[in-house]
Design a protein around this motif. Structure first.
Motif, mmCIF file in Angstrom:
data_model
loop_
_atom_site.group_PDB
_atom_site.id
_atom_site.type_symbol
_atom_site.label_atom_id
_atom_site.label_comp_id
_atom_site.label_asym_id
_atom_site.label_seq_id
_atom_site.Cartn_x
_atom_site.Cartn_y
_atom_site.Cartn_z
ATOM 1 N N ASP A 115 0.762 -1.173 0.009
ATOM 2 C CA ASP A 115 -0.172 -0.119 0.030
ATOM 3 C C ASP A 115 0.820 1.354 -0.028
ATOM 4 O O ASP A 115 0.251 2.101 0.004
ATOM 5 C CB ASP A 115 -0.922 0.080 1.228
ATOM 6 N N LEU A 158 -7.231 -2.671 0.035
ATOM 7 C CA LEU A 158 -6.624 -1.347 -0.068
ATOM 8 C C LEU A 158 -7.246 -0.075 0.463
ATOM 9 O O LEU A 158 -8.544 -0.232 0.609
ATOM 10 C CB LEU A 158 -6.389 -1.025 -1.708
ATOM 11 N N PHE A 162 -6.766 4.802 -2.226
ATOM 12 C CA PHE A 162 -5.344 4.279 -2.982
ATOM 13 C C PHE A 162 -5.813 4.199 -4.557
ATOM 14 O O PHE A 162 -6.633 3.951 -4.981
ATOM 15 C CB PHE A 162 -4.921 2.813 -2.278
#
Length: 349
Positions: A115, A158, A162
């Motif tokens: 991430d 996520l 993102f």
């Protein structure tokens, strides 16, 4: 004795016409439920079962060790490789994806937080791959990263804000290498000097216009009367192609009662697509006066022959595919235009 009590394997029986039943074997574990080829005792059955068990065991190990590894790019890749989505892909696609992940991505990005990886990191891996290998291989890196993060988003792995780090990265333009279309004279020269088994390859490629992957998987059961039935590996599309009289005559001569793969090497064994391309290359190289030509060039020749016969674009692309048609006609027309120009020079010389 064949084992039928394998863990995570179950059998469904389906009634067929009359009173006959057919067994369908499946693998079910940790949310994955997919079909197994054949039945216990078949090599393909046990190879697939072993592959699925290995993948499931790997996922279980990943889950067991998800503490410190939980946010690494390696974790993301392992989760994807063990997912239902990945298992549903064609085996060739699985191999291609796994190779890209394990050989190109994990050695560089593996320890990083998935991430926290940005566009600059993906471009750096892509550019390094392009320098060492090819633009095409480098583009696979970008595509694989994009697919991984699309899947991660679907799995809610996520943060909401993102952004896919492969998004917006352009494809590196590679110098295109033209594929030469075989002329009628070159085809005749090759058929006159090649090994007998390569005549089958040549005529199948020329009169069906199929890709090498579809040629090597073509089975005698798919040739029924005056129709050649094909399910294309790349598109999954089923095609019924009328069998050209010359091809039908040749196939009738070489057909065996044993069935199986139509294309077999000089020892009678089925072939891979890469091996077939190599054999064509070697055979072409050994024939005096024969210019360099590839197996894919026969596919282009098929498109050119269909056009010359007066087939419409829709008719041709239904067999060849649109992009192949465009490229084939481009090269074939250039050759015909050049030949016409030289004939005019001869007339006025």
């Amino acid at each position: 004795m064949v084992r039928t009590d394998l863990p995570y394997v179950y059998c469904n029986s389906k009634k067929l016409a009359g009173s006959r039943y057919k067994d369908y074997w499946r693998f079910r574990r940790d949310g994955v439920d997919i079909a197994l080829p054949g039945a216990p005792g078949d090599p393909a059955f046990h190879a697939r079962y072993s592959e699925l068990m290995t993948r499931a065991d790997h996922l279980a190990q990943v889950e067991a060790n998800r503490g410190a590894d939980r946010h690494s790019f390696s974790f993301l890749c392992n989760r994807y490789l063990a997912s239902t989505e990945f298992a549903a892909l064609a085996l060739k696609t699985q191999d291609d994806y796994r190779r890209t992940i394990e050989a190109r991505l994990l050695p560089v990005l593996g320890p990083e937080r998935y991430d926290a990886i940005g566009r600059a990191s993906v471009k750096a891996v892509r550019d390094a791959t392009a320098r060492k290998h090819s633009p095409r291989t480098a583009h696979k890196v970008k595509q694989m990263v994009s697919r991984l993060y699309s899947w991660a988003e679907e799995e809610d792995l996520l943060p909401d804000s993102f952004v896919n780090p492969a998004g917006g990265i352009r494809k590196i333009k590679a110098k295109s290498k033209p594929i030469e279309v075989w002329s009628i004279e070159e085809i005749r020269l090759f058929l006159a000097h090649c090994a007998p088994w390569l005549k089958t390859v040549t005529l199948l490629a020329l009169y069906t216009g199929q890709r090498r992957e579809d040629l090597v998987t073509m089975d005698w059961s798919a040739i029924q009367g005056d129709i050649v039935r094909v399910r294309q590996n790349k598109t999954g599309e089923p095609l019924d192609i009328p069998c050209h009289p010359e091809l039908a005559k040749h196939l009738k001569k070489v057909r065996t009662k044993f069935g199986g793969a139509v294309i077999r090497d000089s020892k009678g064994k089925p072939m891979t697509a890469d091996a077939l391309s190599y054999e064509i290359h070697q055979a072409v190289r050994k024939i005096e006066g024969m210019p360099h030509r590839s197996l894919h060039g026969l596919r282009y020749a098929a498109a050119a022959m269909l056009e010359e016969a007066g087939c419409s674009v829709i008719e041709i692309t239904s067999i060849i595919g649109h992009r192949t048609y465009q490229m084939a006609i481009k090269y074939a027309r250039q050759r015909r235009d050049a030949e016409a120009a030289m004939r005019r020079v001869g007339l006025h010389g």
